[in-house]
Design a protein around this motif. Structure first.
Motif, PDB file in Angstrom:
ATOM      1  N   ARG A   6      -9.782   0.101  -6.110  1.00 52.91           N
ATOM      2  CA  ARG A   6      -8.770  -0.326  -7.091  1.00 52.91           C
ATOM      3  C   ARG A   6      -8.610  -1.828  -7.044  1.00 52.91           C
ATOM      4  O   ARG A   6      -8.911  -2.495  -6.051  1.00 52.91           O
ATOM      5  N   ALA A   8      -5.401  -4.368  -7.691  1.00 57.53           N
ATOM      6  CA  ALA A   8      -3.950  -4.140  -7.701  1.00 57.53           C
ATOM      7  C   ALA A   8      -3.180  -5.454  -7.821  1.00 57.53           C
ATOM      8  O   ALA A   8      -2.463  -5.857  -6.913  1.00 57.53           O
ATOM      9  N   PRO A   9      -3.310  -6.135  -8.959  1.00 56.73           N
ATOM     10  CA  PRO A   9      -2.628  -7.434  -9.093  1.00 56.73           C
ATOM     11  C   PRO A   9      -1.116  -7.290  -9.270  1.00 56.73           C
ATOM     12  O   PRO A   9      -0.630  -6.284  -9.784  1.00 56.73           O
ATOM     13  N   SER A  10      -0.409  -8.310  -8.832  1.00 50.99           N
ATOM     14  CA  SER A  10       1.033  -8.424  -9.083  1.00 50.99           C
ATOM     15  C   SER A  10       1.210  -9.308 -10.314  1.00 50.99           C
ATOM     16  O   SER A  10       0.716 -10.436 -10.316  1.00 50.99           O
ATOM     17  N   GLU A  42       1.140  -4.023  -9.807  1.00 47.40           N
ATOM     18  CA  GLU A  42       2.159  -3.987  -8.755  1.00 47.40           C
ATOM     19  C   GLU A  42       3.404  -4.762  -9.221  1.00 47.40           C
ATOM     20  O   GLU A  42       3.649  -5.898  -8.813  1.00 47.40           O
ATOM     21  N   TYR A 189       6.137  -4.430  -0.919  1.00 43.41           N
ATOM     22  CA  TYR A 189       4.679  -4.368  -1.067  1.00 43.41           C
ATOM     23  C   TYR A 189       4.069  -3.388  -0.070  1.00 43.41           C
ATOM     24  O   TYR A 189       3.269  -2.518  -0.440  1.00 43.41           O
ATOM     25  N   VAL A 193       2.171  -0.088  -1.609  1.00 46.97           N
ATOM     26  CA  VAL A 193       0.706  -0.104  -1.581  1.00 46.97           C
ATOM     27  C   VAL A 193       0.173   1.070  -0.756  1.00 46.97           C
ATOM     28  O   VAL A 193      -0.825   1.706  -1.111  1.00 46.97           O
ATOM     29  N   ARG A 207     -10.250  -5.987  -0.770  1.00 46.41           N
ATOM     30  CA  ARG A 207      -9.271  -7.046  -1.050  1.00 46.41           C
ATOM     31  C   ARG A 207      -9.521  -8.223  -0.124  1.00 46.41           C
ATOM     32  O   ARG A 207     -10.298  -8.136   0.820  1.00 46.41           O
ATOM     33  N   LEU A 211      -5.074 -10.396   3.421  1.00 40.50           N
ATOM     34  CA  LEU A 211      -4.250  -9.196   3.625  1.00 40.50           C
ATOM     35  C   LEU A 211      -4.695  -8.394   4.848  1.00 40.50           C
ATOM     36  O   LEU A 211      -4.226  -7.272   5.068  1.00 40.50           O
TER      37      LEU A 211
HETATM   38  N1  GLU Z   1      -0.624  -6.935  -5.280  1.00 44.06           N
HETATM   39  C1  GLU Z   1      -1.231  -7.659  -4.209  1.00 44.06           C
HETATM   40  C2  GLU Z   1      -1.534  -9.065  -4.656  1.00 44.06           C
HETATM   41  O1  GLU Z   1      -1.674  -9.307  -5.831  1.00 44.06           O
HETATM   42  C3  GLU Z   1      -2.541  -7.084  -3.701  1.00 44.06           C
HETATM   43  C4  GLU Z   1      -2.394  -5.742  -3.139  1.00 44.06           C
HETATM   44  C5  GLU Z   1      -3.587  -5.214  -2.375  1.00 44.06           C
HETATM   45  O2  GLU Z   1      -4.733  -5.451  -2.779  1.00 44.06           O
HETATM   46  O3  GLU Z   1      -3.371  -4.519  -1.402  1.00 44.06           O
HETATM   47  O4  GLU Z   1      -1.628  -9.925  -3.818  1.00 44.06           O
END
Ligand code: GLU
Ligand code: ZN
Length: 289
Positions: A6, A8-10, A42, A189, A193, A207, A211
């Motif tokens: 996936r 998963a942008p904020s 997100e 978050y 997540v 990712r 992270l």
């Molecule tokens: N939403 C997070 C971000 O944009 C990333 C989340 C993830 O990949 O676990 O930094």
């Protein structure tokens, strides 16, 4: 079984080249193995998420030639699931209400620091545990934190797997008593997540390495909530011409700007892919854009 990945942008800002590189990696990983590539927005931070950024993100991904499978999952529609996970952790006696303001936390950290001059580098200080040591005051809670020591004791030792680092022993204690919910954002978050990667059947989390440490917390939550454990692929960050990581604050161009200027998104994606390939073989010089 084919993998599910996936992006998963904020939607708190516009995407830049680092996001594009990460999305391409997650997309290509799935596609190369006939798997699924999902898109998750997100948008649980009501103070920072903006609808106009969501529309821009979707347009950016299409411009790059990245197609996702199935409907887009918006975390703002998932609040009951996060509340249920919080209830589970609360029933395990692992959450406590925190009434501290940011200023109080900063003052506490400064007061407890033994060094006369705090070091300017090194990991950011963690929450000093003030509210863990005083009678709980749920009515005034601004946040709910996890009692990390207690949570670790309950979960016992747990490992996770990273494609580069190999088997990693989870060390969430180093992250301190992180926030899992706030008064103004019903899930943090970390919680959202973890719950959603399981909900969406994500087998492989691709990712950025920024992270990596968060994964210690996610792995702990998986253990406490009885969730499956994905494989992790933390990739290097895309660096700008000055060798520093790309971020909006560094003036990196937004994908939307490049798109508006008439750049070819698929050609840009091809260039990023070539950079990833080049880096996979020594000498491992970072991709420069
Ligand atoms: N939403 C997070 C971000 O944009 C990333 C989340 C993830 O990949 O676990 O930094
Ligand atoms: Zn507190």
């Amino acid at each position: 079984m084919p993998p599910t990945t996936r992006f998963a942008p904020s939607p708190t800002g516009r995407l830049h080249l680092g996001h594009a590189a990460s999305a391409i990696r997650a997309h290509d990983f799935a596609r190369a193995q006939n798997g699924c590539f999902l898109l998750r927005i997100e948008d649980i931070d009501p103070g920072r998420a903006r609808a106009e950024h969501v529309a821009t993100i979707l347009a950016d991904l299409a411009w790059l030639g990245l197609a996702w499978d199935g409907p887009v999952l918006h975390q703002s529609t998932r609040l009951p699931a996060y509340a249920a996970a919080l209830d589970t952790l609360r029933a395990q006696g692992l959450l406590y209400p925190c009434t501290c303001t940011r200023a109080e936390i900063a003052a506490e950290i400064a007061a407890s620091s033994t060094a006369p001059h705090a070091p300017v580098s090194g990991p950011a200080p963690t929450y000093p545990g003030t509210c863990r040591r005083r009678p709980p005051d749920p009515a005034r809670a601004v946040a709910w934190r996890i009692d990390m020591a207690r949570a670790v004791a309950r979960a016992g030792p747990v490992d996770w797997h990273d494609a580069t680092a190999g088997t990693v022993r989870a060390t969430p204690l180093d992250q301190g008593d992180v926030v899992l919910a706030r008064r103004d954002a019903p899930a943090s978050y970390h919680l959202a997540v973890t719950v959603d990667d399981a909900y969406q059947g994500v087998t492989d989390v691709v990712r950025g390495v920024d992270l990596f440490d968060a994964t210690h917390v996610h792995r702990l939550l998986q253990a406490l909530l009885g969730l499956p454990v994905p494989r992790y692929h933390h990739h290097p960050l895309t660096l700008g011409p000055d060798g520093r990581r790309l971020a909006k604050r560094d003036g990196a161009p937004a994908l939307a700007d490049l798109r508006a200027a008439g750049q070819d998104g698929r050609a840009l994606a091809a260039g990023l892919r070539a950079g990833h390939q080049a880096r996979a073989h020594p000498p491992a010089t970072p991709t420069r854009l």
